[in-house]
Motif scaffolding. Structure first.
Motif, PDB file in Angstrom:
ATOM      1  N   ASP A 215       0.847  -1.199   0.000  1.00  0.00           N
ATOM      2  CA  ASP A 215       0.000   0.000   0.000  1.00  0.00           C
ATOM      3  C   ASP A 215       0.877   1.242   0.000  1.00  0.00           C
ATOM      4  OD1 ASP A 215      -2.784   0.037  -0.075  1.00  0.00           O
ATOM      5  OD2 ASP A 215      -2.961  -0.731   1.955  1.00  0.00           O
TER       6      ASP A 215
ATOM      7  N   LYS B  11       0.666   5.406   0.624  1.00  0.00           N
ATOM      8  CA  LYS B  11      -0.120   6.548   1.076  1.00  0.00           C
ATOM      9  C   LYS B  11       0.746   7.812   1.072  1.00  0.00           C
ATOM     10  CE  LYS B  11      -3.470   4.026   3.774  1.00  0.00           C
ATOM     11  NZ  LYS B  11      -3.924   3.561   5.083  1.00  0.00           N
TER      12      LYS B  11
ATOM     13  N   GLU C 279     -12.647  10.311  -4.546  1.00  0.00           N
ATOM     14  CA  GLU C 279     -11.769   9.570  -5.449  1.00  0.00           C
ATOM     15  C   GLU C 279     -11.405  10.448  -6.641  1.00  0.00           C
ATOM     16  OE1 GLU C 279     -13.425   5.771  -6.517  1.00  0.00           O
ATOM     17  OE2 GLU C 279     -11.902   5.386  -8.039  1.00  0.00           O
TER      18      GLU C 279
ATOM     19  N   TRP D 260      -4.547   7.899  -0.448  1.00  0.00           N
ATOM     20  CA  TRP D 260      -4.218   6.484  -0.612  1.00  0.00           C
ATOM     21  C   TRP D 260      -4.181   6.191  -2.106  1.00  0.00           C
ATOM     22  CZ3 TRP D 260      -8.027   2.093  -1.260  1.00  0.00           C
ATOM     23  CH2 TRP D 260      -7.362   0.875  -1.344  1.00  0.00           C
TER      24      TRP D 260
ATOM     25  N   GLN E 246      -4.547   4.043  -5.093  1.00  0.00           N
ATOM     26  CA  GLN E 246      -5.256   2.788  -5.371  1.00  0.00           C
ATOM     27  C   GLN E 246      -4.709   2.056  -6.586  1.00  0.00           C
ATOM     28  OE1 GLN E 246      -9.495   3.977  -5.676  1.00  0.00           O
ATOM     29  NE2 GLN E 246      -9.771   2.511  -4.031  1.00  0.00           N
ATOM     30  N   ASP E 247      -4.390   2.804  -7.624  1.00  0.00           N
ATOM     31  CA  ASP E 247      -4.029   2.180  -8.898  1.00  0.00           C
ATOM     32  C   ASP E 247      -3.038   3.068  -9.625  1.00  0.00           C
ATOM     33  OD1 ASP E 247      -4.911  -0.281  -9.803  1.00  0.00           O
ATOM     34  OD2 ASP E 247      -6.938   0.441 -10.175  1.00  0.00           O
TER      35      ASP E 247
ATOM     36  N   LYS F  23      -7.625   7.876  -3.430  1.00  0.00           N
ATOM     37  CA  LYS F  23      -8.625   8.309  -2.475  1.00  0.00           C
ATOM     38  C   LYS F  23      -8.018   9.458  -1.666  1.00  0.00           C
ATOM     39  CE  LYS F  23     -11.946   5.117  -2.922  1.00  0.00           C
ATOM     40  NZ  LYS F  23     -12.557   4.310  -1.873  1.00  0.00           N
TER      41      LYS F  23
END
Lengths: 67, 67, 67, 67, 67, 67, 67, 67, 67, 67, 67, 67
Positions: free
Chosen positions: K42, K44, L8, L39, L41-42, L60
């Motif tokens: 992950d 961030k 998002e 965060w 995501q992709d 996000k």
């Protein structure tokens, strides 16, 4: 009607995550000529003696199938 | 710069899960010569008359692309 | 129009993963007579005194619903 | 109040998936004495010259923390 | 021993989701002759001026490898 | 206190994805009389000679348990 | 050889998440007598006029199949 | 440079989900002194004679590693 | 034709998981007046000096869009 | 530098899955004018008296944010 | 028989994602001497006054357990 | 009681993954003033003529809701 094919590659670089992705694209371009994009699935680092020696990226590569 | 390709196969065996994986590798070897490894994604069993007739394994096969 | 139902079972064996799956199918066959296949969802091992005493498999079992 | 800890191991065997799991448990037992169970997360096979040389299993090992 | 290969395609249609899947199969059939089935992974719609201009389906296509 | 049960079915149709879902509901209604809804989990197509012969939908069917 | 079956329920309560789970178990007990455990899959809240009127829990219920 | 470690615990309580989490933290605090937070991964209930005897929570516990 | 919008919130409470969800709904109600429901995605606990100081819930909140 | 925002909607139709998606886009267009695309996340059907009364689609809608 | 252990760390850097991973490895090396690799789970970013002050990476670190 | 909202975004950069994230935050800051974190995501790359022209990150973004 357009159809694209998606293949999966794992490529690496000693420099950065971005460079590993570009190495994968460069190799794909040797045999394919319509690469459209890449989706980064997984990011790993290979470690020797406490140092990252290789950034290794697993990716899906999309390219157009001709007519 | 090393780049590996990942393909997806489904192979089966009447004997065991391990044998189904080996059957998939054997078939991949007919056309590819640098298979490095396999990731087992899914395991299924085909049943006839209350007996398993086939262990069927979906797998990702990784092999090196030559320079 | 064919419709199949999917149920979820957890079965176990002291011998192997494959044997645990077959135990689950055998039990399903007591009440169902058209089991078509099984999808292995999860594999666990129960351990006592450092030894595996039980291979426990969670699985989806598919069977045909009659007309 | 019982609390269990879960650790992640990767173990291997040249023989079978089950044997790889048992090798991981055996190693865990050298330092832990209340291993309760194992959840198999991922199954891989390492291939050399078209043969599986190693079954490699990633697993979560659960053991009781003493009072 | 039967082995099937699974490839990933993205195909589209201005009409419907089903038509997009059929366009992908039609294209796959130009080079493969034993397509067995398709698994629809993702469904998208491309929008221009508030209207769907394209249904785009990402799918896994399975076909038998000959002996 | 209301409690609903959820079962899993796979149903098919030669016409469309929607028709496959409706076939599954029709079959569920033969034995259940309070079906509330369906969640489509997976969409597949069975292919013969380059044509889709069957749309196959895996679905969760929710129905109320009576008092 | 022990085999357990797993069913899926959705139960609710105006009081708490725990109470919703207990309501589901109570209902399952009317027809099953060997419920072993429950896995909470999803937690929702139904809202009316800005207040939670119902805690709704989707759960997998495991029970032993006899002999 | 701050680095945190994440460990996985399973803790339980006869009272509530929240109490099970607090039991896990209490146990972690016996050996660790900088627990920062907990992520609840899975919630289960153990059932005997139709009653929940234990709320069992699987959780990731994060704590700071000292410089 | 009804259309609902789904937003994502993170809310917290020193008391319980349920109270954190209700705090999120209360805040959403200040600007939205047709909240229908909430799906709890993630549950965390913030810890200070070995005690939970905050239950923190990530949730999807669904509300009706007016005509 | 282009930035797109992604919102989540649930829309429905008594006719088809495609029509439900188009209803969601139509509603989004009332307040947004650069909708680019939609990703279908989940497909449900609401059932009354054994018939589908509503196809309900949960979707992510992407639109460009102006400079 | 080789067995590797996998631990989970969260590390950060004000510079880049790659630097955060390297900080995590550096810290792991203080107590472990056979780190083999890292899987980035992950990514961030912590933001203050509209600027990223910290790239924070959650990662799995694999190291060999000695004989 | 603090409540945060999560939105998002998809943002891009010709330079790097980190720069794409920062572009998304910069745009979010034009309308929001309490962005706390992001965060990732992709991660995708858009390719033209065998070169990455754009790093595109789906993320996000969390920001505090006032009072």
């Amino acid at each position: 009607m357009s159809v694209a094919k998606v293949i999966e590659l794992t490529a690496s670089s000693s420099k950065s995550i971005e460079d590993a992705v570009e190495n994968g694209i460069e190799r794909a371009n040797e045999t394919l000529d319509e690469v459209e994009g890449v989706w980064v699935q997984d990011i790993k680092a290979i470690v020797k003696d406490g140092k990252v020696t290789e950034w290794r990226v697993n990716m899906k590569v999309t390219f157009l199938l001709k007519g």
